[in-house]
Every structure is written in C-alpha cells, then in structure tokens.
Scaffold this motif. Structure first.
Motif, PDB file in Angstrom:
ATOM      1  N   ALA A   1       0.869  -1.175   0.000  1.00 43.21           N
ATOM      2  CA  ALA A   1       0.000   0.000   0.000  1.00 43.21           C
ATOM      3  C   ALA A   1       0.902   1.220   0.000  1.00 43.21           C
ATOM      4  O   ALA A   1       1.628   1.454   0.967  1.00 43.21           O
ATOM      5  CB  ALA A   1      -0.909  -0.002   1.225  1.00 43.21           C
ATOM      6  N   GLN A   2       0.895   1.967  -1.086  1.00 36.26           N
ATOM      7  CA  GLN A   2       1.776   3.128  -1.217  1.00 36.26           C
ATOM      8  C   GLN A   2       0.981   4.398  -0.955  1.00 36.26           C
ATOM      9  O   GLN A   2       0.038   4.725  -1.676  1.00 36.26           O
ATOM     10  CB  GLN A   2       2.410   3.178  -2.606  1.00 36.26           C
ATOM     11  N   PHE A   3       1.389   5.120   0.085  1.00 35.64           N
ATOM     12  CA  PHE A   3       0.725   6.364   0.463  1.00 35.64           C
ATOM     13  C   PHE A   3       1.517   7.545  -0.092  1.00 35.64           C
ATOM     14  O   PHE A   3       2.751   7.515  -0.117  1.00 35.64           O
ATOM     15  CB  PHE A   3       0.589   6.444   1.982  1.00 35.64           C
ATOM     16  N   PRO A   4       0.833   8.605  -0.537  1.00 41.52           N
ATOM     17  CA  PRO A   4       1.498   9.657  -1.317  1.00 41.52           C
ATOM     18  C   PRO A   4       2.562  10.442  -0.575  1.00 41.52           C
ATOM     19  O   PRO A   4       3.515  10.932  -1.196  1.00 41.52           O
ATOM     20  CB  PRO A   4       0.335  10.564  -1.749  1.00 41.52           C
ATOM     21  N   ALA A   5       2.449  10.605   0.747  1.00 39.30           N
ATOM     22  CA  ALA A   5       3.432  11.388   1.494  1.00 39.30           C
ATOM     23  C   ALA A   5       4.463  10.499   2.194  1.00 39.30           C
ATOM     24  O   ALA A   5       5.146  10.949   3.109  1.00 39.30           O
ATOM     25  CB  ALA A   5       2.730  12.287   2.512  1.00 39.30           C
ATOM     26  N   GLU A   6       4.588   9.252   1.752  1.00 40.55           N
ATOM     27  CA  GLU A   6       5.571   8.331   2.316  1.00 40.55           C
ATOM     28  C   GLU A   6       6.980   8.793   1.973  1.00 40.55           C
ATOM     29  O   GLU A   6       7.194   9.583   1.036  1.00 40.55           O
ATOM     30  CB  GLU A   6       5.302   6.920   1.754  1.00 40.55           C
ATOM     31  N   LEU A   7       7.948   8.329   2.756  1.00 39.25           N
ATOM     32  CA  LEU A   7       9.350   8.545   2.426  1.00 39.25           C
ATOM     33  C   LEU A   7       9.623   7.920   1.062  1.00 39.25           C
ATOM     34  O   LEU A   7       8.794   7.171   0.535  1.00 39.25           O
ATOM     35  CB  LEU A   7      10.233   7.924   3.501  1.00 39.25           C
ATOM     36  N   PRO A   8      10.788   8.207   0.440  1.00 37.61           N
ATOM     37  CA  PRO A   8      11.015   7.704  -0.918  1.00 37.61           C
ATOM     38  C   PRO A   8      10.716   6.210  -1.050  1.00 37.61           C
ATOM     39  O   PRO A   8      11.267   5.390  -0.319  1.00 37.61           O
ATOM     40  CB  PRO A   8      12.504   7.988  -1.149  1.00 37.61           C
ATOM     41  N   MET A   9       9.823   5.896  -1.967  1.00 39.21           N
ATOM     42  CA  MET A   9       9.411   4.514  -2.216  1.00 39.21           C
ATOM     43  C   MET A   9       9.888   4.085  -3.604  1.00 39.21           C
ATOM     44  O   MET A   9       9.806   4.849  -4.564  1.00 39.21           O
ATOM     45  CB  MET A   9       7.893   4.385  -2.132  1.00 39.21           C
ATOM     46  N   PRO A  10      10.372   2.850  -3.717  1.00 40.11           N
ATOM     47  CA  PRO A  10      10.846   2.376  -5.016  1.00 40.11           C
ATOM     48  C   PRO A  10       9.688   2.054  -5.940  1.00 40.11           C
ATOM     49  O   PRO A  10       8.571   1.810  -5.490  1.00 40.11           O
ATOM     50  CB  PRO A  10      11.615   1.097  -4.647  1.00 40.11           C
ATOM     51  N   PRO A  11       9.948   1.997  -7.236  1.00 39.01           N
ATOM     52  CA  PRO A  11       8.912   1.531  -8.156  1.00 39.01           C
ATOM     53  C   PRO A  11       8.700   0.029  -7.992  1.00 39.01           C
ATOM     54  O   PRO A  11       9.534  -0.682  -7.410  1.00 39.01           O
ATOM     55  CB  PRO A  11       9.494   1.861  -9.532  1.00 39.01           C
ATOM     56  N   ARG A  12       7.604  -0.454  -8.502  1.00 37.07           N
ATOM     57  CA  ARG A  12       7.266  -1.869  -8.356  1.00 37.07           C
ATOM     58  C   ARG A  12       8.357  -2.777  -8.921  1.00 37.07           C
ATOM     59  O   ARG A  12       8.662  -3.833  -8.353  1.00 37.07           O
ATOM     60  CB  ARG A  12       5.917  -2.148  -9.016  1.00 37.07           C
ATOM     61  N   SER A  13       8.969  -2.367 -10.033  1.00 42.41           N
ATOM     62  CA  SER A  13       9.990  -3.212 -10.668  1.00 42.41           C
ATOM     63  C   SER A  13      11.177  -3.459  -9.739  1.00 42.41           C
ATOM     64  O   SER A  13      11.772  -4.544  -9.747  1.00 42.41           O
ATOM     65  CB  SER A  13      10.471  -2.567 -11.973  1.00 42.41           C
ATOM     66  N   TRP A  14      11.531  -2.465  -8.937  1.00 44.66           N
ATOM     67  CA  TRP A  14      12.638  -2.597  -7.977  1.00 44.66           C
ATOM     68  C   TRP A  14      12.296  -3.646  -6.917  1.00 44.66           C
ATOM     69  O   TRP A  14      13.131  -4.480  -6.569  1.00 44.66           O
ATOM     70  CB  TRP A  14      12.896  -1.236  -7.344  1.00 44.66           C
ATOM     71  N   VAL A  15      11.075  -3.606  -6.448  1.00 45.03           N
ATOM     72  CA  VAL A  15      10.640  -4.542  -5.414  1.00 45.03           C
ATOM     73  C   VAL A  15      10.526  -5.954  -5.987  1.00 45.03           C
ATOM     74  O   VAL A  15      10.902  -6.943  -5.340  1.00 45.03           O
ATOM     75  CB  VAL A  15       9.297  -4.088  -4.808  1.00 45.03           C
ATOM     76  N   GLU A  16      10.044  -6.058  -7.220  1.00 47.75           N
ATOM     77  CA  GLU A  16       9.848  -7.372  -7.838  1.00 47.75           C
ATOM     78  C   GLU A  16      11.156  -8.107  -8.118  1.00 47.75           C
ATOM     79  O   GLU A  16      11.150  -9.305  -8.403  1.00 47.75           O
ATOM     80  CB  GLU A  16       9.053  -7.221  -9.135  1.00 47.75           C
ATOM     81  N   ARG A  17      12.271  -7.423  -8.023  1.00 50.84           N
ATOM     82  CA  ARG A  17      13.561  -8.091  -8.218  1.00 50.84           C
ATOM     83  C   ARG A  17      13.811  -9.164  -7.150  1.00 50.84           C
ATOM     84  O   ARG A  17      14.599 -10.079  -7.369  1.00 50.84           O
ATOM     85  CB  ARG A  17      14.695  -7.072  -8.229  1.00 50.84           C
ATOM     86  N   ALA A  18      13.161  -9.028  -5.973  1.00 52.55           N
ATOM     87  CA  ALA A  18      13.376 -10.036  -4.920  1.00 52.55           C
ATOM     88  C   ALA A  18      12.091 -10.464  -4.226  1.00 52.55           C
ATOM     89  O   ALA A  18      12.054 -11.543  -3.633  1.00 52.55           O
ATOM     90  CB  ALA A  18      14.377  -9.519  -3.883  1.00 52.55           C
TER      91      ALA A  18
END
Length: 383
Positions: free
Chosen positions: A330-347
C-alpha cells in the motif's frame, strides 16, 4: 515461556516529575524566520509543550489504551509487551502488526478493531483477524536488550516464537518503517509460516540483486535511487547519528522532555501527510501519548539501537534469492522515498500494489480505514 496480562499504570510521581520538568524548560531561541527548515519549529513546539503541561490528560489516554487486551511474554531474557485482540468472525486469520520509529504500539490502536471486528465497521466478518501487535524490543513496555545483537533479523525470531506460543502455526505479517524490516525478515526466515506479507513501506536496507547478470536499471529505478540519495542528504542526519553514535544523543533526550518532544515532533510533521499542519493528520493527543510512552518508559535511547544493529545484517539479496510469500504493498502519497514496483519485484513476490490518495509514513495512525481495507483485500485470497 510465560505470558501474563498487562495493564499500563504510570505512577503519580512520574507524572508530577514530568510536569515539573516541563515547567522548568530552558528554551532555545533560534533565528526568527527558520520555521521547519532547520529542524523543529519553535512556535509549534511551544504550543505542543503548553498543551502537554496544561491540557493533555495522560490518565484518559492510559485508560483508553488499557481497553486493549495487553500482555507480556517472557522469551528468554527478553520480555515482549503486546496486544492480542481476538477476531470476531467465522475463521479469523492470525496477523502480526509491527510498528516503527518514532512510533510505538499506539500507532495501531485505531486499526486493531477494524481488522479484528470488520463487521462492526462496515466490513465482512469473513475478513476478521486475530491481531497481535508487539512492542519492539527497547520500545515502550518491552524490555531493553542488555547486550548487543538485537536487530530486525533477531526480532523476527522473537515474533515467530511469540506466535508459536499463542498457538499460531501460520500467520500474516504487516508493517511499515522498522515493521517492514521485521515483517520482511519473518517472510525470509519462515516462508512456510508466513502466509502473506503486507507492507506500507519498503525496508531501507533492502537491496535487490544488481549487477552485470541482472536486468539493467530502468529510468524509474534510477530516479528512485537519485531521489533517495537527495532525501538522505537533506533529511537523513537523524539516521546517521542513530546508526553510529546514538548514546550521546540518548543522554540528552532521556533527561529533557522538551528535547524528546522536539526530536519526535520533527519526524511526525515531516513524514505525515499534513500539508504543513500536523494536526490535519495526527492529533496532539495521539502524538503526546506516543511521546509520553517514550518518556515514562525511558526508552528513547534503546529505541535507537535498531538503527545501529540493522547495519550488521542489511537486507541484501544475491542472484536467485527471493522473498517467497506473496507481498502486497500500500503506497501512500506522502511516504518517504518509495521504489517503483519493478525494484521490489527483483526479490519480492509482488501480488498486489495499490496507490492510495492520502496518507504518509504513519499510515495506521493517519489513514486506519484505508490501510485496513487494503490489508483485508490482500489477505482475502490467502485465507
């Protein structure tokens, strides 16, 4: 292992001491037009402290928190404080929620009933959870580790033992901030037990496999790395000191309630979706309840240790290594820097990714209804 009921009971003497210290504050006077640009805004801090002295009712907040079913579990030399709210539904799913810094278990106070008893809050009783909310070691009413070596990896081991003691062979895990690190380590260490992993932040130490034998970085991934580097340069001083020389800072914050409030207030203001006005996102009562727990339990210094300990075992993956349980984000708009989905899907095994319209780093506190709905939706097919 020993599990016992727990009730918060701060002494009158401790409350009186706090008020006396607040009354004797020696205020720092900075430049007149700094605002939040150089740290905590003085005017906002004075307003908060004045309310802490003359308006805030700790006893009322203590009574509110004591309506939650709280316990302590003795796990070897570590005592873990936790909330255990049984679900109301035909087959509640066990779910362990883990908070972060500078928060505490009270971050979850509003979301616990939404998850445990969805039918009473406009939801489906089939989505009910047995909710377990532990306090991290060295935070609040959990004991302070006596020796080095308790980082997110080890906390995941404690949580697994706690869930076993509560009778849960399998369970879901959810968290943000340090809760994301602990929950991820749970999924890595116990993939056969973690039915699903839901995060509203990605662990700061997470590094997927990269290199010549891996897919090239996309433009979105490069932009994320640049954004993270810029954020750390502008906002990361707290992280560096808490991860390298936390003890020096701890002495001052453990002795001064206003110093403690200034350190924590800055992060809640900067990391919440408040548009410059903190009370638009988080009430002073919630903020001061959280700060007061740090103060009364004298755990600000011990709370820093996760920053130092996590450096000993960063979450870095080699080619072929993966987090096996399904992941929802769940990505909230004022969160600290969040990676794109592709970065997360690497692992990670990403199965759901939702962008929410409002909310920040303290999602369970800022947007409990939205986060609860996301958690229910993600785990529904995993029951």
């Amino acid at each position: 292992m020993t599990i016992q009921p727990f009730t918060i009971a701060i002494s009158d003497a401790a409350i009186s001491d706090l008020h006396q210290r607040l009354a004797r504050t020696r205020w720092f006077c900075g430049v007149s037009d700094a605002g939040w640009s150089e740290g905590t805004d003085g005017e906002t801090l004075r307003t908060l402290v004045e309310y802490w002295k003359n308006g805030f009712d700790w006893r009322a907040q203590e009574a509110r928190l004591n309506t939650l079913p709280q316990f302590t579990a003795t796990l070897g030399e570590q005592t873990v404080h936790f909330v255990h709210q049984k679900g109301s539904g035909p087959a509640p799913m066990p779910l362990v929620l883990t908070h972060g810094w500078p928060g505490s278990f009270i971050e979850m106070a509003a979301i616990i009933p939404l998850l445990a008893d969805p039918a009473s809050h406009g939801g489906d009783p089939r989505d009910a959870f047995d909710v377990v909310v532990p306090s991290l070691p060295g935070y609040g009413f959990s004991s302070v580790p006596k020796v080095k070596g308790t980082g997110p990896f080890e906390v995941a081991g404690l949580w697994a033992r706690l869930m076993t003691a509560l009778g849960y062979a399998q369970f879901g895990a959810q968290g943000g901030d340090w809760g994301a690190s602990v929950s991820s380590w749970l999924a890595i260490r116990y993939p056969e037990r973690v039915k699903g992993l839901h995060l509203n932040y990605l662990p700061g130490s997470y590094r997927p496999p990269l290199g010549a034998d891996q897919p090239a970085l996309s433009e979105a991934e490069k932009a994320f790395l640049d954004r993270t580097a810029s954020w750390l340069d502008q906002e990361g001083a707290y992280n560096r000191i808490q991860a390298t020389k936390p003890q020096s800072l701890a002495f001052g914050l453990n002795d001064s309630p206003v110093g403690l409030a200034a350190w924590i207030l800055e992060k809640f203001q900067a990391w919440s979706d408040c548009h410059g006005e903190l009370e638009q996102a988080i009430s002073f009562d919630d903020l001061l309840t959280n700060i007061s727990i740090y103060w009364f339990t004298e755990t600000i210094g011990s709370s820093f240790r996760l920053y130092l300990e996590s450096r000993q075992r960063p979450m870095q993956f080699q080619p072929g290594q993966r987090v096996l349980p399904p992941l929802g984000v769940a990505q909230f708009p004022a969160e600290l820097p969040m990676p794109p989905r592709s970065w997360v899907e690497r692992a990670y095994n990403v199965q759901r990714w939702t962008n929410l319209p409002a909310g920040g780093h303290f999602a369970a506190l800022e947007q409990p209804q939205a986060l609860a709905e996301e958690i229910r939706a993600f785990f529904r097919p995993l029951r």
